[in-house]
Design a protein around this motif. Structure first.
Motif, PDB file in Angstrom:
ATOM      1  N   LYS B 155       1.263  -1.108   0.187  1.00 22.47           N
ATOM      2  CA  LYS B 155       0.384  -0.218  -0.061  1.00 22.47           C
ATOM      3  C   LYS B 155       1.633   0.914  -0.122  1.00 22.47           C
ATOM      4  O   LYS B 155       0.111   2.259  -0.536  1.00 22.47           O
ATOM      5  N   ALA B 156       1.996   1.008   0.805  1.00 29.11           N
ATOM      6  CA  ALA B 156       2.406   2.340   0.779  1.00 29.11           C
ATOM      7  C   ALA B 156       3.359   2.951  -0.306  1.00 29.11           C
ATOM      8  O   ALA B 156       4.094   4.174  -0.694  1.00 29.11           O
ATOM      9  N   ALA B 157       4.001   1.785  -1.243  1.00 30.67           N
ATOM     10  CA  ALA B 157       4.262   2.307  -2.452  1.00 30.67           C
ATOM     11  C   ALA B 157       3.431   3.042  -3.350  1.00 30.67           C
ATOM     12  O   ALA B 157       4.298   3.251  -4.644  1.00 30.67           O
ATOM     13  N   GLY B 158       2.028   3.275  -3.357  1.00 28.91           N
ATOM     14  CA  GLY B 158       1.346   3.379  -4.415  1.00 28.91           C
ATOM     15  C   GLY B 158       1.191   4.906  -4.084  1.00 28.91           C
ATOM     16  O   GLY B 158       0.223   5.908  -4.097  1.00 28.91           O
ATOM     17  N   HIS B 159       1.334   5.084  -3.001  1.00 32.21           N
ATOM     18  CA  HIS B 159       1.328   6.597  -1.674  1.00 32.21           C
ATOM     19  C   HIS B 159       1.202   7.473  -2.313  1.00 32.21           C
ATOM     20  O   HIS B 159       0.749   8.547  -2.262  1.00 32.21           O
ATOM     21  N   GLN B 160       2.808   7.654  -3.114  1.00 31.98           N
ATOM     22  CA  GLN B 160       2.908   9.159  -3.403  1.00 31.98           C
ATOM     23  C   GLN B 160       2.041  10.083  -4.533  1.00 31.98           C
ATOM     24  O   GLN B 160       2.090  11.379  -4.159  1.00 31.98           O
ATOM     25  N   SER B 161       1.285   8.721  -5.216  1.00 36.84           N
ATOM     26  CA  SER B 161       0.710   9.203  -6.545  1.00 36.84           C
ATOM     27  C   SER B 161      -0.561   9.662  -5.741  1.00 36.84           C
ATOM     28  O   SER B 161      -1.341  11.407  -6.563  1.00 36.84           O
ATOM     29  N   VAL B 162      -0.745   9.059  -4.619  1.00 32.82           N
ATOM     30  CA  VAL B 162      -2.493   9.989  -3.975  1.00 32.82           C
ATOM     31  C   VAL B 162      -1.649  10.834  -2.743  1.00 32.82           C
ATOM     32  O   VAL B 162      -2.758  12.067  -3.600  1.00 32.82           O
ATOM     33  N   ARG B 163      -0.325  11.235  -2.340  1.00 27.54           N
ATOM     34  CA  ARG B 163       0.451  12.357  -2.025  1.00 27.54           C
ATOM     35  C   ARG B 163       0.220  13.472  -3.357  1.00 27.54           C
ATOM     36  O   ARG B 163      -0.801  15.067  -2.907  1.00 27.54           O
ATOM     37  N   ALA B 164       0.190  13.248  -3.860  1.00 23.78           N
ATOM     38  CA  ALA B 164       0.970  14.270  -5.505  1.00 23.78           C
ATOM     39  C   ALA B 164      -0.805  14.715  -5.746  1.00 23.78           C
ATOM     40  O   ALA B 164      -0.821  15.939  -6.780  1.00 23.78           O
ATOM     41  N   ALA B 165      -1.530  13.833  -6.083  1.00 30.13           N
ATOM     42  CA  ALA B 165      -2.943  14.193  -6.533  1.00 30.13           C
ATOM     43  C   ALA B 165      -3.941  15.485  -5.490  1.00 30.13           C
ATOM     44  O   ALA B 165      -4.383  15.618  -6.273  1.00 30.13           O
ATOM     45  N   GLY B 166      -3.069  15.741  -4.795  1.00 29.15           N
ATOM     46  CA  GLY B 166      -3.882  16.896  -3.966  1.00 29.15           C
ATOM     47  C   GLY B 166      -4.788  16.720  -3.106  1.00 29.15           C
ATOM     48  O   GLY B 166      -5.706  17.502  -3.051  1.00 29.15           O
ATOM     49  N   LYS B 167      -5.462  15.499  -3.021  1.00 32.72           N
ATOM     50  CA  LYS B 167      -6.374  14.946  -2.395  1.00 32.72           C
ATOM     51  C   LYS B 167      -6.762  15.519  -0.778  1.00 32.72           C
ATOM     52  O   LYS B 167      -5.244  16.218  -0.615  1.00 32.72           O
ATOM     53  N   ASN B 168      -7.568  15.352  -0.224  1.00 33.72           N
ATOM     54  CA  ASN B 168      -7.836  15.879   1.325  1.00 33.72           C
ATOM     55  C   ASN B 168      -6.562  14.576   2.516  1.00 33.72           C
ATOM     56  O   ASN B 168      -6.308  13.783   1.399  1.00 33.72           O
ATOM     57  N   ILE B 169      -6.272  15.796   3.212  1.00 28.25           N
ATOM     58  CA  ILE B 169      -5.124  14.673   3.699  1.00 28.25           C
ATOM     59  C   ILE B 169      -5.803  13.469   4.326  1.00 28.25           C
ATOM     60  O   ILE B 169      -6.503  13.826   4.850  1.00 28.25           O
ATOM     61  N   THR B 170      -5.153  12.140   3.777  1.00 22.16           N
ATOM     62  CA  THR B 170      -5.857  11.181   4.686  1.00 22.16           C
ATOM     63  C   THR B 170      -5.105  10.661   6.196  1.00 22.16           C
ATOM     64  O   THR B 170      -3.979  11.260   6.670  1.00 22.16           O
ATOM     65  N   VAL B 171      -5.734  10.607   7.348  1.00 21.32           N
ATOM     66  CA  VAL B 171      -5.180  10.688   8.202  1.00 21.32           C
ATOM     67  C   VAL B 171      -5.606   8.490   9.117  1.00 21.32           C
ATOM     68  O   VAL B 171      -6.661   8.534   8.680  1.00 21.32           O
ATOM     69  N   ASN B 172      -4.394   8.232   9.393  1.00 19.85           N
ATOM     70  CA  ASN B 172      -5.266   6.844  10.540  1.00 19.85           C
ATOM     71  C   ASN B 172      -5.176   7.637  11.355  1.00 19.85           C
ATOM     72  O   ASN B 172      -4.130   8.613  12.765  1.00 19.85           O
ATOM     73  N   VAL B 173      -6.192   7.050  12.414  1.00 16.41           N
ATOM     74  CA  VAL B 173      -7.046   6.778  13.598  1.00 16.41           C
ATOM     75  C   VAL B 173      -5.774   6.369  14.553  1.00 16.41           C
ATOM     76  O   VAL B 173      -6.744   5.327  15.005  1.00 16.41           O
ATOM     77  N   ILE B 174      -5.129   6.455  15.198  1.00 13.51           N
ATOM     78  CA  ILE B 174      -4.788   5.211  15.955  1.00 13.51           C
ATOM     79  C   ILE B 174      -4.847   5.587  17.024  1.00 13.51           C
ATOM     80  O   ILE B 174      -4.600   6.546  18.278  1.00 13.51           O
ATOM     81  N   GLY B 175      -6.020   4.457  18.036  1.00 13.68           N
ATOM     82  CA  GLY B 175      -6.021   4.699  19.922  1.00 13.68           C
ATOM     83  C   GLY B 175      -7.246   4.778  19.880  1.00 13.68           C
ATOM     84  O   GLY B 175      -7.938   5.234  20.845  1.00 13.68           O
ATOM     85  N   MET B 176      -8.335   4.604  19.029  1.00 15.86           N
ATOM     86  CA  MET B 176      -9.664   4.266  19.345  1.00 15.86           C
ATOM     87  C   MET B 176     -10.301   2.874  20.080  1.00 15.86           C
ATOM     88  O   MET B 176     -10.238   2.879  19.131  1.00 15.86           O
ATOM     89  N   MET B 177     -10.340   3.279  21.318  1.00 16.61           N
ATOM     90  CA  MET B 177     -10.486   2.050  21.733  1.00 16.61           C
ATOM     91  C   MET B 177     -11.712   2.175  22.973  1.00 16.61           C
ATOM     92  O   MET B 177     -12.053   3.882  23.630  1.00 16.61           O
ATOM     93  N   PRO B 178     -12.995   1.727  22.605  1.00 13.14           N
ATOM     94  CA  PRO B 178     -14.077   1.865  23.963  1.00 13.14           C
ATOM     95  C   PRO B 178     -13.407   1.718  25.290  1.00 13.14           C
ATOM     96  O   PRO B 178     -14.019   2.523  25.989  1.00 13.14           O
TER      97      PRO B 178
END
Lengths: 464, 479
Positions: B155-178
């Protein structure tokens, strides 16, 4: 080599036909699922029955949390404390010292000094070979005014020896052994029971004999609890208490009688006869005379109550009709016996939920295998039971008896009781039949079965 | 004695954290334990159990097998349970209570055998039933990423193109535990708040609100995100891993406000600009500060923009504290300071790890001396997967500061009772259960936490991502 894991969702061994079942280890010991039903009482609940008694658990984080939260949910945090040894203490050889010093520290810290303490070391104490005799002696030496009950929370032993519940109940009875027996033989004590004995043929019989039935549920002080030991005859109905009752009664030199849940008329009559026989023998009657008189009295009760039970059974069948019935061992301590009773009276019993069939039900097992071979038995713990509720996908109206049956069927029509609601004898059977009639008429919120310790004060509730 | 608890419960254990972290990922979790772990977990530490089944089982270990050894039974039982599920589990995770830790069960070997026999990815989450939920969940998230590193790499390999495309900033939300964020609307509210601020959610570790079809797939694409937002300490190891191996920067903090300052740091991090990894602890150089424990005057540093002058102390009668999971506590303290101009003390009740550049006092006492050095260098010294992959522990950024100089880590009832009294706290935001140990005169602002008080206050859990709920919580400060 790969083990073929397909077909997924095929045959499941969590449900078997009664014709294929055996008593004892009915289902193999494998990984265990724990369904979200918690209405049964655990060792914390049971221990809280003794007034002025504190529980102290000595265990690591994960084990500790469950028992403290149990106390919290029943509003009894002020009667439980804990000692949590860390990794170094557990693995470094100081578990005995930390147990002694921790318990000592806790007992110095508590605001009110308890009259009695139930001590609960855990599995790690066993595995590490802790000298429990030394620990207990040392603690008792430091607190000579406190009665210590040497309990254990050691589920690692429960499959191979006695369970923590069995040993706790013995300890709870053992402290009664030193109490002198009343000379006037005026009372009988029911021990090792979570629920109060309801008004029943048992209570009526004893009253007719001029005997008071004493129970822990009536005790408000520790001294009152100790005085339960004064009775000449100690009883229990719980299979978890039979082991302790015999040992404790032998220590005390008392008569004792184990009266497991009886369902059919002949069982109830035999049990009530045995009870009366003990009473008469204690009063000095000769064996033959005692047996004869007891039989006579028990037969009178049967004559009066059996027909009433049959009549109620017909009424209940009319109300329940052809609805499938599922019942479990948490609600009914003799699930197979009660299933047999219902089947013989025309009810459409589909499934019994029980993780094992007790050897005490061997006769019922043989009978049902012969006459109703397709009755299903389901393990609530088998991994495949995790999705049993979805797999069953019951859409028709049905009746569940007991909280686990309620959960697995998802039915809003259920009898929400544990341990037969404390009812016993003919009136006990009648009580459950009446609850069945009510249950098919009044739907309930199925989620209430997730509450902990049915009948106890609960600070956590869902709407009913 | 620090080991004794007169009245308080302990926080949820590591095993509950592991089970809760992996709950919705379509795997199977097996706890090697005699009995009780599953019941404690699903009764007190898990609100999803009644409505949403998850394949979490215990082994039912008995004394004979614990002493004599019977790993074959554990392996066979695990394989059989996996086969009994309606769908083949996406993975099998193993963890354990104290007994298998004491008898030295080789879970890495068991994992390999089970994986070889079943073809199902299998991994061990290091545990022993003696640590708290945050540590367990943190290890679970990290172990999961390590196990599925191949997918992350793809997945990381394809990331550059996504970043370059100028889309919304994509975020991992980590530690979202009930266990930390138990209000049922929490995730939905957070997503709304993130969307309003121009962020797209790449993955949530690890909860779904029903909008994601495959939560595990989302997580395994986390290497392609622009940035990670860490909501609790349980998210830090995974965030560190993604940063170290895939260059995904992370920002620590709970966005309690609609336009929370954390969002600006996320934007800066995603854009490759300088950013504060943990805004509320940010100092001049964001390096760990070694300091002595036990500050008792509520004087501590924080982000210098909005906090009162360093060195200024509250009088004891004014002292406010937040006692909670440290990321939430730090975020709330920061908000309170911005609103009131008063200093707020953060009290960390978890065992934690190296949250402020050194081990917490409790934690240090809970480790063997020989373990200590390794622990400081490597958050998971016993993890072999990473070593096997040839990555050095030094690639992890251990300098993240979750507590500020002067904040307290108090472990256990006795230390908590004494520490709060010594700090002169007069007003405290914390779980209502702590009232049991507070002296008279301390005002408690209730923040019920599943990880401590379980389901008892479940109708009053706070949605920390809802403006009205947060304002209601801190409304007294405006009076």
């Amino acid at each position: 080599m790969l083990i073929p894991l397909v077909p997924q969702g095929g045959e499941h061994d969590n449900v078997i036909k009664i014709k294929d079942a055996k008593a004892g280890k009915t289902f193999p010991w494998r990984l265990e699922y724990n369904c979200p039903v918690h209405e049964h009482w655990n060792i914390v609940h049971t221990g809280m029955l003794i007034p002025e008694c504190r529980q102290v658990y000595i265990c690591p984080d994960n084990c500790l949390r469950g028992v403290i939260m149990t106390a919290q949910e029943m509003g009894a945090l002020d009667r439980i404390s804990s000692v949590m040894p860390d990794e170094r203490e557990i693995s470094g050889g100081s578990l005995e010292a930390i147990t002694i010093e921790g318990v000592t520290d806790v007992l110095h810290k508590v605001k009110k000094r308890p009259r009695a303490v139930q001590l609960f070391p855990v599995c790690t104490h066993h595995l590490l070979g802790c000298d429990m005799r030394y620990i207990e002696d040392e603690i008792e030496k430091r607190f000579p005014d406190i009665d210590f009950m040497e309990c254990f929370m050691d589920p690692v032993c429960q499959k191979l020896t006695t369970t923590p519940e069995q040993r706790q109940r013995f300890q709870m009875m053992k402290v009664l052994a030193d109490h002198p027996q009343d000379e006037d033989l005026s009372s009988v004590t029911m021990l090792g029971e979570n629920l109060r004995v309801q008004e029943s043929d048992l209570t009526q019989l004893l009253a007719q004999e001029g005997l008071e039935l004493r129970q822990v549920q009536d005790c408000r002080t520790y001294d009152e609890y100790l005085s339960l030991g004064a009775s000449f005859l100690w009883l229990t109905r719980s299979p978890l208490s039979a082991y302790g009752l015999k040992k404790a009664a032998d220590l005390a030199g008392r008569r004792s009688l184990y009266m497991p849940a009886a369902i059919r008329a002949d069982e109830i009559e035999a049990q009530e006869k045995a009870l009366l026989e003990q009473v008469y023998l204690a009063r000095g009657m000769k064996e033959e005379e005692a047996a004869g008189r007891a039989a006579e009295r028990a037969a009178v009760v049967r004559e009066k109550e059996e027909e009433r039970t049959q009549e109620l059974c017909r009424e209940t069948l009319h109300a329940v009709g052809d609805l499938p019935v599922y019942l479990d061992y948490v609600g009914i301590p003799r699930p197979l016996g009660f299933a047999r009773f219902l089947l013989e009276h025309g009810f459409r019993v589909q499934r019994v939920i029980a993780d094992g069939i007790s050897p005490e039900e061997a006769e019922d097992l043989s009978f049902v295998q012969a006459h109703y071979p397709d009755l299903e038995v389901m393990s609530s713990q088998a991994p495949a039971s995790l999705y049993e509720r979805e797999r069953m996908n019951i859409r028709e109206k049905m009746l569940a008896i007991g909280p686990k049956a309620a959960y697995f069927t998802g039915s809003p029509y259920f009898v929400n009781v544990i341990e037969q609601d404390g009812a016993t004898g003919f009136l006990g059977v009648q009580h459950i039949l009446r609850l069945m009639q009510q249950a098919v008429l009044q739907p309930k919120n199925n989620e209430i079965v997730t509450g902990k310790g049915l009948g106890l004060p609960g600070v956590w509730e869902v709407s009913r | 004695m620090r080991e004794t608890y007169r009245v308080l419960p302990v926080y949820a254990g590591d095993v509950s954290g592991i089970a809760g972290a992996l709950y919705e990922l379509g795997g199977m979790t097996v706890i090697h334990d005699p009995s009780g772990c599953n019941s404690t977990y699903n009764t007190h530490d898990e609100l999803r159990w009644y409505k949403e089944p998850s394949a979490i089982f215990i082994s039912g270990l008995n004394m004979r097998d614990a002493v004599l050894g019977n790993d074959k039974k554990f392996i066979d039982d695990t394989l059989e349970a996996a086969a009994s599920l309606p769908q083949k589990p996406a993975f099998i995770a193993l963890c354990n209570s104290p007994l298998p830790w004491l008898n030295g069960t080789d879970f890495h070997a068991l994992s390999r055998i089970i994986e070889n026999k079943s073809g199902i990815p299998t991994f061990y989450v290091s545990s022993n039933g003696c640590r708290d939920y945050a540590e367990g969940a943190g290890r679970a998230f990290l172990s999961l990423l390590e196990k599925f590193d191949g997918e992350l790499r793809e997945k990381a390999a394809g990331h550059q193109s996504v970043r370059a495309a100028g889309k919304n900033i994509t975020v991992n939300v980590i530690g979202m535990m009930p266990l930390d964020f138990a209000h049922p609307e929490s995730l939905r509210s957070l997503k709304e708040r993130m969307a309003k601020n121009g962020f797209a959610i790449q993955s949530v570790f690890a909860q779904t609100d029903g909008t994601s079809e495959d939560l595990l797939a989302d997580i395994l694409s986390s290497s392609a995100a622009d940035v990670s937002l860490v909501l609790s300490t349980s998210g830090i190891p995974a965030a560190q891993y993604l940063k170290a191996h895939y260059g995904v920067p992370f920002v620590v903090g709970v966005p309690l406000e609609e336009d929370d300052p954390v969002f600006e740091q996320l934007r800066r991090a995603a854009a490759g600009l300088n950013y504060e990894a943990c805004l509320y602890t940010a100092g001049k150089d964001n390096m760990p500060t070694i300091h002595s424990q036990g500050a008792s005057d509520c004087a501590h540093t924080a982000d210098n923009k909005n906090r009162p002058e360093n060195g200024q102390t509250d009088t004891a009668s004014q002292c406010i504290a937040v006692l909670s999971e440290p990321v939430l506590a730090g975020s709330l303290a920061s908000l309170l300071e911005r609103r009131t101009g008063r200093k707020v003390l953060v009290i960390n009740p978890l065992e934690g790890r190296v949250w402020n550049g050194h081990e917490t006092r409790a934690h240090s006492s809970r480790r063997l001396a020989s373990e200590k050095k390794a622990a400081l260098a490597d958050p998971l010294p016993e993890d072999r997967t990473r070593q096997a992959a040839g990555r050095s522990a030094g690639t992890f950024d251990d300098s993240i500061q979750i507590l500020r100089p002067g904040d307290l880590s108090l472990f256990g009832e006795e230390e908590m009772e004494g520490g709060i009294a010594a700090a002169g706290v007069r007003e405290i935001y914390c779980d209502p259960m702590y009232a049991e140990i507070f002296s008279e005169g301390i005002t408690l602002r209730p923040m019920p936490t599943l990880a401590l008080s379980g389901r008892v206050y479940r109708n009053t859990f706070i949605n920390y991502f809802d403006t009205a709920s947060v304002e209601a919580l801190i409304s007294h400060e405006h009076e």
